[in-house]
Design a protein around this motif. Structure first.
Motif, PDB file in Angstrom:
ATOM      1  N   GLY A 126       4.097  11.688  -4.899  1.00 34.26           N
ATOM      2  CA  GLY A 126       2.842  11.230  -5.494  1.00 34.26           C
ATOM      3  C   GLY A 126       1.688  12.154  -5.207  1.00 34.26           C
ATOM      4  N   GLY A 127       0.850  12.356  -6.216  1.00 30.67           N
ATOM      5  CA  GLY A 127      -0.302  13.243  -6.078  1.00 30.67           C
ATOM      6  C   GLY A 127      -1.577  12.456  -5.836  1.00 30.67           C
ATOM      7  N   LEU A 128      -2.683  13.100  -6.201  1.00 31.97           N
ATOM      8  CA  LEU A 128      -3.997  12.517  -5.934  1.00 31.97           C
ATOM      9  C   LEU A 128      -4.305  11.333  -6.839  1.00 31.97           C
ATOM     10  CD1 LEU A 128      -5.961  15.821  -5.521  1.00 31.97           C
ATOM     11  CD2 LEU A 128      -5.640  14.076  -3.778  1.00 31.97           C
ATOM     12  N   THR A 129      -3.629  11.255  -7.958  1.00 35.36           N
ATOM     13  CA  THR A 129      -3.928  10.140  -8.844  1.00 35.36           C
ATOM     14  C   THR A 129      -2.730   9.192  -8.894  1.00 35.36           C
ATOM     15  OG1 THR A 129      -3.230  11.485 -10.695  1.00 35.36           O
ATOM     16  CG2 THR A 129      -5.566  11.393 -10.271  1.00 35.36           C
ATOM     17  N   SER A 130      -1.873   9.273  -7.893  1.00 32.21           N
ATOM     18  CA  SER A 130      -0.743   8.351  -7.842  1.00 32.21           C
ATOM     19  C   SER A 130      -1.243   6.967  -7.477  1.00 32.21           C
ATOM     20  CB  SER A 130       0.273   8.825  -6.810  1.00 32.21           C
ATOM     21  OG  SER A 130      -0.285   8.792  -5.520  1.00 32.21           O
ATOM     22  N   HIS A 131      -0.383   5.983  -7.706  1.00 31.11           N
ATOM     23  CA  HIS A 131      -0.747   4.604  -7.413  1.00 31.11           C
ATOM     24  C   HIS A 131      -1.185   4.450  -5.964  1.00 31.11           C
ATOM     25  CE1 HIS A 131       0.265   0.573  -5.913  1.00 31.11           C
ATOM     26  NE2 HIS A 131      -0.367   0.202  -7.008  1.00 31.11           N
ATOM     27  N   ALA A 132      -0.408   5.007  -5.052  1.00 30.65           N
ATOM     28  CA  ALA A 132      -0.725   4.862  -3.624  1.00 30.65           C
ATOM     29  C   ALA A 132      -2.110   5.417  -3.329  1.00 30.65           C
ATOM     30  CB  ALA A 132       0.317   5.588  -2.780  1.00 30.65           C
ATOM     31  N   ALA A 133      -2.439   6.542  -3.952  1.00 35.84           N
ATOM     32  CA  ALA A 133      -3.736   7.176  -3.713  1.00 35.84           C
ATOM     33  C   ALA A 133      -4.873   6.290  -4.216  1.00 35.84           C
ATOM     34  CB  ALA A 133      -3.776   8.539  -4.396  1.00 35.84           C
ATOM     35  N   ILE A 134      -4.704   5.781  -5.425  1.00 28.74           N
ATOM     36  CA  ILE A 134      -5.773   4.979  -6.036  1.00 28.74           C
ATOM     37  C   ILE A 134      -6.011   3.699  -5.240  1.00 28.74           C
ATOM     38  CG2 ILE A 134      -6.398   3.633  -8.085  1.00 28.74           C
ATOM     39  CD1 ILE A 134      -4.937   5.812  -9.733  1.00 28.74           C
ATOM     40  N   VAL A 135      -4.922   3.000  -4.930  1.00 27.12           N
ATOM     41  CA  VAL A 135      -5.083   1.719  -4.241  1.00 27.12           C
ATOM     42  C   VAL A 135      -5.568   1.939  -2.805  1.00 27.12           C
ATOM     43  CG1 VAL A 135      -3.944  -0.420  -3.571  1.00 27.12           C
ATOM     44  CG2 VAL A 135      -3.372   0.654  -5.733  1.00 27.12           C
ATOM     45  N   SER A 136      -5.096   2.981  -2.136  1.00 29.08           N
ATOM     46  CA  SER A 136      -5.560   3.265  -0.775  1.00 29.08           C
ATOM     47  C   SER A 136      -7.069   3.486  -0.758  1.00 29.08           C
ATOM     48  CB  SER A 136      -4.897   4.522  -0.216  1.00 29.08           C
ATOM     49  OG  SER A 136      -3.520   4.362  -0.147  1.00 29.08           O
ATOM     50  N   ARG A 137      -7.552   4.231  -1.728  1.00 35.50           N
ATOM     51  CA  ARG A 137      -8.997   4.486  -1.773  1.00 35.50           C
ATOM     52  C   ARG A 137      -9.757   3.189  -1.980  1.00 35.50           C
ATOM     53  NH1 ARG A 137      -7.573   9.480  -4.555  1.00 35.50           N
ATOM     54  NH2 ARG A 137      -7.808   8.462  -6.548  1.00 35.50           N
ATOM     55  N   GLU A 138      -9.189   2.314  -2.833  1.00 40.12           N
ATOM     56  CA  GLU A 138      -9.853   1.037  -3.070  1.00 40.12           C
ATOM     57  C   GLU A 138      -9.940   0.200  -1.815  1.00 40.12           C
ATOM     58  OE1 GLU A 138      -8.564  -1.489  -6.329  1.00 40.12           O
ATOM     59  OE2 GLU A 138      -8.178   0.422  -7.333  1.00 40.12           O
ATOM     60  N   TYR A 139      -8.848   0.184  -1.060  1.00 41.51           N
ATOM     61  CA  TYR A 139      -8.829  -0.624   0.152  1.00 41.51           C
ATOM     62  C   TYR A 139      -9.459   0.123   1.339  1.00 41.51           C
ATOM     63  CZ  TYR A 139      -5.680  -4.045  -2.010  1.00 41.51           C
ATOM     64  OH  TYR A 139      -5.136  -5.007  -2.811  1.00 41.51           O
ATOM     65  N   GLY A 140      -9.871   1.373   1.109  1.00 40.36           N
ATOM     66  CA  GLY A 140     -10.452   2.165   2.195  1.00 40.36           C
ATOM     67  C   GLY A 140      -9.434   2.514   3.270  1.00 40.36           C
ATOM     68  N   VAL A 141      -8.187   2.636   2.848  1.00 43.30           N
ATOM     69  CA  VAL A 141      -7.108   2.948   3.789  1.00 43.30           C
ATOM     70  C   VAL A 141      -6.786   4.447   3.668  1.00 43.30           C
ATOM     71  CG1 VAL A 141      -4.647   2.590   4.168  1.00 43.30           C
ATOM     72  CG2 VAL A 141      -6.106   0.652   3.632  1.00 43.30           C
TER      73      VAL A 141
END
Lengths: 355, 617
Positions: B568-583
């Motif tokens: 996964g890159g910078l716009t992968s699901h994990a990246a997007i959701v992590s940023r949202e949760y501040g993780v």
């Protein structure tokens, strides 16, 4: 207008009585930016001093009579005038006002003989400040009412250095029109101090705040005796994008006896740890943005973190000035007036070098 | 081409470095995917690297079909359709069950010139007409998915054709033998066609992203990669719909306490469904569920690339466990929905604030235009993912299992999933053998497909325990292919990192590099989760280390301290959701789930994209 004004009462409208530097500090306080507390000795006070001591007439007649091109004469006149000021006793009422302000400030900080910085603040704002403002004196780590008074008087005298006299003469600016105020501000007993820029001074990147700092007083960073810790923070997403912690082997501390500062060794276990906590970094960035927004131009800012106060009241802005190198280039386009289509072709034709 | 950095020569590597337990691996893949003598000189000139985005794990033969399909489609869109001037396609080779890919060296100068002319004419239309093109695209793909789903697979190869299927009733003129052969061939054709669609706008989406990336970097030389992706990445994309639908189902259950009670119980989904059928409001809830299953439960529990991952539709325990979790949070008065509106607002605020920092009016205008164009077409990069890799692939996996079950019923191999042990060119042979043998009558032997399947399972197992070289051949001096730069992040640092990895035993690796996808630095206990079923073991405050995440993993991300992924890159699901949760998160490390073990203390640096093992358990 009184002889002294608390910096908290100063606005930009007080410029003619407190000078540029003090007016600026007052403005910053008004914006909620923490500058060390202090007061301004007004221009009225300076005028009153000249009148009360009756040196006024003699002083200006000396200056008006000389040929500023004759350097020997100029030097002699400058020395004479400054001597007159420094030797004249300060009138009672003025001395009392300054002393009272100083003692009140000392008391409120719970300190006896609180160390202060005494700085000139000129009103001749129509003269190019960059080359003029620096010509007046600054006295750091001044302690006790007597020394504060002496430093104030020396600041007044600094209006008549040979360079200042000659400069005014060249620009046909009457000596009696130039007034001077003096600022007296608490010295920050810094745990850490340094500078910051509201853009990256290396490449002009306006999205970053670059902070450099080291242990102790700011002198070590300014003088370059220590490689400071270096932080770059993205202003918009508020992310620390670069963090380089250096080995900071020495720090500057005040010397109570000598009114000066000295370098001492930093304890080995503290040398390689960050001189700033993340919360302090983010607070500095917030302040930097506030100052930049206020002036509308990139700024070069000196900061210090007081060791006696709790966060965030411990963060002080000591000085700020406009950044000049990149600011001048600011409106030149960086994208060479290319359209999106051209940029896309450029990208599509691009070969990413890997060596 | 060489710049002195050199990885093992592919031909020598194959001859000497593949563990003996993998013996026979070459037979699993079509010959044109193997290094060999016919193309030796050319192969030696290229730089081959392990594809850690799509093929992190050993490749089951039938699962390779997507790779086979994308090699053609991605490359043709670059070289023959949009004509990206210096870029050529991406070639594949398999080495010991792992997929290596290569951005082929640029073509001769005159070809680059020719392509530049064509490129300029062809590239703008899709951006200018994106909305209508997307509508067309989606209806085309949906139609194809439906076609794939409707392919009729015979239930069995019956001992005798049933009376109802012969004359005089309804004899179609062909038997189940042909039907089975046709079913597989048609399914393969659908898959290849679907993957042709997959790249219709993807190359351009990446190119526009890179253009915006360049523009932002020129204006803000120090801007972080994650800041750029935060500006571009959307929240209201198809990939997040399944999660939204689950929230709706949970709300509905919460409003009907008796339904909620059943769904909050422990136990398998099947049991809960039976219990719900006994209630009137339970039946209504089940109707709602049925109505949204297609498409929104056609979401892989993994990346969509491997047969064993499964989808919600056939692993209902997964979405049901999320519903249980959501209901418990609703009981506590928590909000379960992610605020897409807030994410969109944040994105707009970021763009406006960066834009305000630009002092030249012309630059500001160009930045805005670059952003707008990029944002328009980048939606494709986000939206296609659900529809192809998840929805379309789920249909394919189901269809293959249907065919596999028929084959297994003849005894050619043991179970339906054994079909995945044969590549897409072998399966027709297998089917032909099966139907021929059936047609010939009683007592006719089959080839020993079962033994082959078992042997291949063992090879794949052995391959999983082997770490192949991260790259082969001479490191290139330059790369022009946009996917290689954007998706695989092949840049100097990465190549150097691989060089380091090529000489180090993975057990000794204590630092991993990936994408700095969500800022922040934390240290904590790692929990390695290889499949979504293991999520229940995750303790709050642990650092999740997983192959990749998609919305089927989302509820977990709200509980973790940090996330690390293989893919996964910078716009992968994990990246997007992590940023949202501040993780804090680091994605695309390639090997985190292999190198890190549950219980290790690790430090995740989401600012720089580095994961360090502080202390091994």
């Amino acid at each position: 207008m009184g002889y002294v004004l608390d910096l908290g009462e100063v606005t930009k409208d007080s410029l003619h009585v407190v000078g540029g530097k003090n007016a600026n500090l007052g403005e910053m306080l008004r914006k909620g930016i923490r500058v060390p507390p202090g007061f301004a000795v007004t221009t009225d006070c300076y005028l009153h001093f000249l009148e009360k001591t009756a040196i006024q007439a003699k002083l200006f007649s000396i200056l008006d009579s000389i040929d500023p091109a004759d350097l020997d004469v100029l030097d002699q006149a400058s020395a004479q005038v400054r001597e007159m000021i420094v030797k004249s006793p300060i009138p009672e009422d003025i001395a009392a006002a300054i002393k009272e302000s100083y003692l009140r400030m000392s008391q409120s900080m719970g300190k006896e003989n609180m160390p202060v910085a005494v700085r000139s603040s000129a009103t001749a704002e129509d003269l190019p400040t960059a080359s003029f403002a620096g010509q007046q004196d600054t006295y750091l780590w001044v302690r006790g009412a007597g020394d504060v008074l002496a430093a104030v008087r020396r600041c007044w005298a600094s209006l008549f250095t040979a360079r200042a006299i000659s400069y005014r003469a060249q620009h046909h600016f009457p000596h009696e029109k130039v007034l001077i105020s003096v600022g007296v501000q608490k010295m920050v007993n810094a745990k850490a101090a340094g500078v910051m820029f509201t853009l990256n001074p290396v490449n002009g990147d306006p999205s970053q705040v670059v902070i450099e700092g080291s242990w102790g007083l700011g002198e070590t960073v300014v003088s370059g005796n220590v490689t400071p810790d270096h932080f770059r923070v993205d202003k918009i997403i508020k992310e620390i994008t670069c963090r380089k912690i250096s080995c900071k082997h020495v720090q500057c501390v005040p010397v109570p006896e000598s009114k000066g500062v000295k370098e001492i060794a930093v304890a080995p276990e503290r040398q390689s740890i960050s001189c700033l906590e993340d919360c302090e970094i983010m607070e500095l960035v917030k302040i930097a943005r506030g100052i930049e927004d206020h002036y509308g131009y990139p700024q070069d800012i000196e900061w210090a973190i007081d060791q006696d106060l709790p966060f965030p009241e411990n963060i002080f802005i000591v000085q700020n000035r406009p950044e000049t190198v990149w600011s001048r280039k600011r409106s030149e386009p960086l994208l060479a007036r290319k359209s999106c289509q051209e940029l896309l072709l450029e990208r599509a034709s691009k070969i990413t070098r890997l060596s | 081409m060489a710049n002195g950095k050199r990885f093992p020569d592919p031909h020598e590597y194959i001859a000497g470095q593949i563990p003996p337990e993998l013996e026979g691996w070459e037979e699993m893949y079509p010959p044109h995917f193997l290094f060999g003598d016919d193309r030796k000189d050319w192969e030696k000139r290229q730089f081959w690297y392990l594809d850690k985005i799509h093929a992190v794990y050993p490749m089951p033969p039938l699962d390779q079909i997507f790779q086979q399909a994308w090699q053609i489609s991605l490359s043709q869109h670059t070289t023959r359709i949009f004509c990206i001037p210096p870029a050529q396609g991406v070639a594949h080779r398999i080495v010991g069950c792992y997929q290596y890919i290569c951005a082929i060296e640029p073509p001769p100068e005159e070809i680059i010139k020719e392509k530049a002319e064509l490129f300029q004419v062809r590239v703008h239309y899709p951006v200018e007409h994106y909305d209508e093109l997307w509508e067309e695209w989606l209806s085309r793909l949906k139609k194809l998915g439906q076609e794939l789903e409707e392919i009729k697979v015979p239930r069995e190869l019956p001992k005798y054709m049933p009376a109802g299927e012969i004359f005089p009733n309804s004899f179609r003129g062909y038997g189940p033998s042909y039907e089975l052969m046709e079913a597989f061939d048609r399914a393969v054709n659908c898959m290849y066609k679907g993957w042709q669609y997959h790249f219709n706008y993807l190359n351009l989406a990446y190119l526009y992203y890179l253009m915006f990336f360049d523009t932002a970097k020129k204006l803000f030389p120090g801007i972080s990669d994650s800041a750029i992706s935060m500006m571009v990445a959307g929240a209201e994309v198809s990939m997040f719909r399944p999660e939204e639908e689950l929230c709706k189902l949970s709300r509905l259950a919460h409003a009907n306490p008796r339904v909620g009670e059943i769904l909050k119980k422990d136990g398998p989904a099947g049991q809960k469904i039976e219990a719900l059928k006994g209630l009137e409001e339970g039946q209504r809830w089940l109707q709602e569920l049925e109505a949204l299953k297609n498409p929104w439960f056609y979401i892989s529990c993994g990346s969509g690339w491997y047969n064993y991952e499964g989808s919600w539709i056939n692993k209902l325990d997964i979405p049901f466990s999320y519903i249980k979790n959501y209901l418990e949070r609703l009981d506590k008065g928590e909000k379960i929905e992610r605020s897409f509106e807030e994410v969109s607002k944040t994105r707009e605020r970021l763009v406006a604030e960066y834009s305000k920092l630009i002092s030249s009016e012309e630059d500001r205008q160009t930045f805005q235009n670059a952003f707008n164009d990029c944002r328009v077409i980048y939606k494709y990069a986000e939206d296609h993912l659900f529809w192809v890799e998840h929805w379309f692939h789920t249909i394919w996996w189901e269809k293959m299992r249907e065919i596999g079950a028929v084959i297994a019923s003849t005894g050619a191999f043991k179970e339906a999933d054994d079909i995945f042990m044969f590549n897409r060119l072998e399966v027709p042979t297998l089917i032909e053998d099966v139907v021929t043998t059936w047609a010939l009558g009683e007592g006719v032997p089959l080839l020993n497909w079962s033994a082959k399947a078992e042997k291949r399972k063992k090879i794949l197992q052995a391959a999983a325990n082997w770490s192949p070289s991260p790259a082969l051949g001479p490191a290139p001096e330059a790369v022009a292919e946009p996917f290689t730069v954007m998706l695989w992040g092949v840049v100097t640092d990465k190549v150097d990192e691989w060089l380091k990895g090529a000489t180090v035993d993975p057990a000794q690796v204590d630092e991993l590099k990936g994408f700095a996808s969500s800022p922040g630095q934390v240290e904590g206990v790692a929990r390695v989760i290889k499949t979504v079923e293991e999520i229940s073991g995750l303790q709050a405050g642990e650092i999740m280390v997983c192959p990749c995440t998609n919305p089927s993993w989302a509820p977990a991300l709200s509980r973790v301290k940090a996330a690390v992924t293989d893919i996964g890159g910078l716009t992968s699901h994990a990246a997007i959701v992590s940023r949202e949760y501040g993780v804090p998160s680091v994605t695309g490390t390639g090997v985190a789930t292999v190198v890190i073990k549950t219980g290790d203390i690790i430090k995740v640096n989401g600012d720089e994209g580095v994961v360090r093992i502080v202390q091994r358990k």
